[in-house]
Enzyme design. Structure first.
Site, mmCIF file in Angstrom:
data_model
loop_
_atom_site.group_PDB
_atom_site.id
_atom_site.type_symbol
_atom_site.label_atom_id
_atom_site.label_comp_id
_atom_site.label_asym_id
_atom_site.label_seq_id
_atom_site.Cartn_x
_atom_site.Cartn_y
_atom_site.Cartn_z
ATOM 1 C CG ASP A 74 -0.343 0.133 2.537
ATOM 2 O OD1 ASP A 74 0.906 0.200 2.623
ATOM 3 O OD2 ASP A 74 -1.088 0.190 3.533
ATOM 4 C CG HIS A 75 -0.696 4.802 1.481
ATOM 5 N ND1 HIS A 75 -1.767 3.928 1.554
ATOM 6 C CD2 HIS A 75 -0.668 5.462 2.667
ATOM 7 C CE1 HIS A 75 -2.357 4.063 2.736
ATOM 8 N NE2 HIS A 75 -1.708 4.986 3.431
ATOM 9 C CB CYS A 89 0.973 -2.584 4.700
ATOM 10 S SG CYS A 89 0.774 -3.604 6.178
ATOM 11 N N GLY A 90 2.336 -0.597 6.331
ATOM 12 C CA GLY A 90 2.959 0.119 7.430
ATOM 13 C C GLY A 90 3.530 -0.824 8.475
ATOM 14 C CB THR A 91 2.036 -2.975 10.901
ATOM 15 O OG1 THR A 91 0.883 -3.465 10.184
ATOM 16 C CG2 THR A 91 1.698 -1.684 11.614
ATOM 17 N N GLY A 92 3.010 -4.456 8.140
ATOM 18 C CA GLY A 92 3.083 -5.815 7.580
ATOM 19 C C GLY A 92 1.904 -6.664 8.010
ATOM 20 N N GLY A 96 -1.702 -5.884 8.392
ATOM 21 C CA GLY A 96 -2.960 -5.857 7.631
ATOM 22 C C GLY A 96 -2.835 -6.566 6.290
ATOM 23 C CG HIS A 128 10.179 -24.539 11.638
ATOM 24 N ND1 HIS A 128 10.290 -24.339 12.999
ATOM 25 C CD2 HIS A 128 11.342 -25.125 11.252
ATOM 26 C CE1 HIS A 128 11.476 -24.785 13.410
ATOM 27 N NE2 HIS A 128 12.136 -25.254 12.363
ATOM 28 N NE ARG A 144 10.274 -30.552 14.625
ATOM 29 C CZ ARG A 144 11.439 -30.019 14.219
ATOM 30 N NH1 ARG A 144 12.192 -30.674 13.342
ATOM 31 N NH2 ARG A 144 11.833 -28.844 14.670
ATOM 32 C CG HIS A 145 8.615 -28.427 10.318
ATOM 33 N ND1 HIS A 145 8.313 -27.899 11.560
ATOM 34 C CD2 HIS A 145 9.951 -28.639 10.308
ATOM 35 C CE1 HIS A 145 9.428 -27.784 12.265
ATOM 36 N NE2 HIS A 145 10.429 -28.229 11.536
HETATM 37 C C1 RB5 Z 1 -1.916 2.520 6.569
HETATM 38 O O1 RB5 Z 1 -1.957 3.715 7.261
HETATM 39 C C2 RB5 Z 1 -1.696 1.368 7.538
HETATM 40 O O2 RB5 Z 1 -2.799 1.198 8.346
HETATM 41 C C3 RB5 Z 1 -1.371 0.104 6.788
HETATM 42 O O3 RB5 Z 1 -0.271 0.299 5.974
HETATM 43 C C4 RB5 Z 1 -1.024 -1.128 7.611
HETATM 44 O O4 RB5 Z 1 -0.068 -0.833 8.567
HETATM 45 C C5 RB5 Z 1 -2.147 -1.884 8.137
HETATM 46 O O5 RB5 Z 1 -1.984 -2.976 8.731
#
Ligand code: RB5
Length: 150
Positions: A11-12, A69-72, A74, A102, A136-137
């Protein structure tokens, strides 16, 4: 490393890191399928991009997927809605290696706001170069494909 395209998308909030990782893959001579997005300033919805990479991997158009994404988080949740996808959020090289060994993860997700660029670059290399351990995996991974419902 075996052949086949690597699908990438973000995403952005993950655009800048996606572009860096894409360039690394291209410089390594890999076939890269860029499924967007194309801007860090135009706000988009991460589920659309997680689903696009999931479709590419599940259909065999790509052998692995890379999401940012911002956190990976979502974007990996979105990809994991596809039953053929095992997407792992990775924050370090060790988790990149272990999720291949694994979990036979076929998609890796990074959080641009969470991880250093150099760590992400190295983790992606390790992710692509590490084979599934099987043994085993294998049965556990097969249970994932069944949906894990009681
Ligand atoms: C976008 O602002 C942010 O919510 C998205 O990139 C992500 O981190 C969601 O999990």
């Amino acid at each position: 490393m075996p052949g086949g395209a690597i699908a990438v998308a973000s995403d952005h909030a993950g655009f800048d890191l996606k572009e860096i990782l894409k360039r690394d893959l291209q410089e390594a001579g890999l076939d890269v399928l860029d499924l967007g997005t194309s801007s860090a300033t135009q706000s988009v919805d991460y589920p659309d991009f997680g689903a696009a990479v999931a479709d590419a991997v599940a259909s065999g158009k790509a052998r692995r997927g890379v999401l940012v994404c911002g956190t990976g988080i979502g974007i990996s949740i979105a990809a994991n809605r596809n039953p053929k996808v095992r997407a792992a959020v990775v924050h370090d090289v060790t988790s990149a290696r272990l999720t291949r060994l694994h979990n036979d993860a076929n998609v890796v997700a990074f959080g641009q706001r969470m991880i250093g660029t150099e760590v992400a670059r190295e983790a992606l290399k390790v992710f692509l170069d590490t084979a599934f351990e099987g043994g085993r995996h294998a049965g556990r991974v097969a249970k994932l494909s069944k949906g894990c419902t009681k």
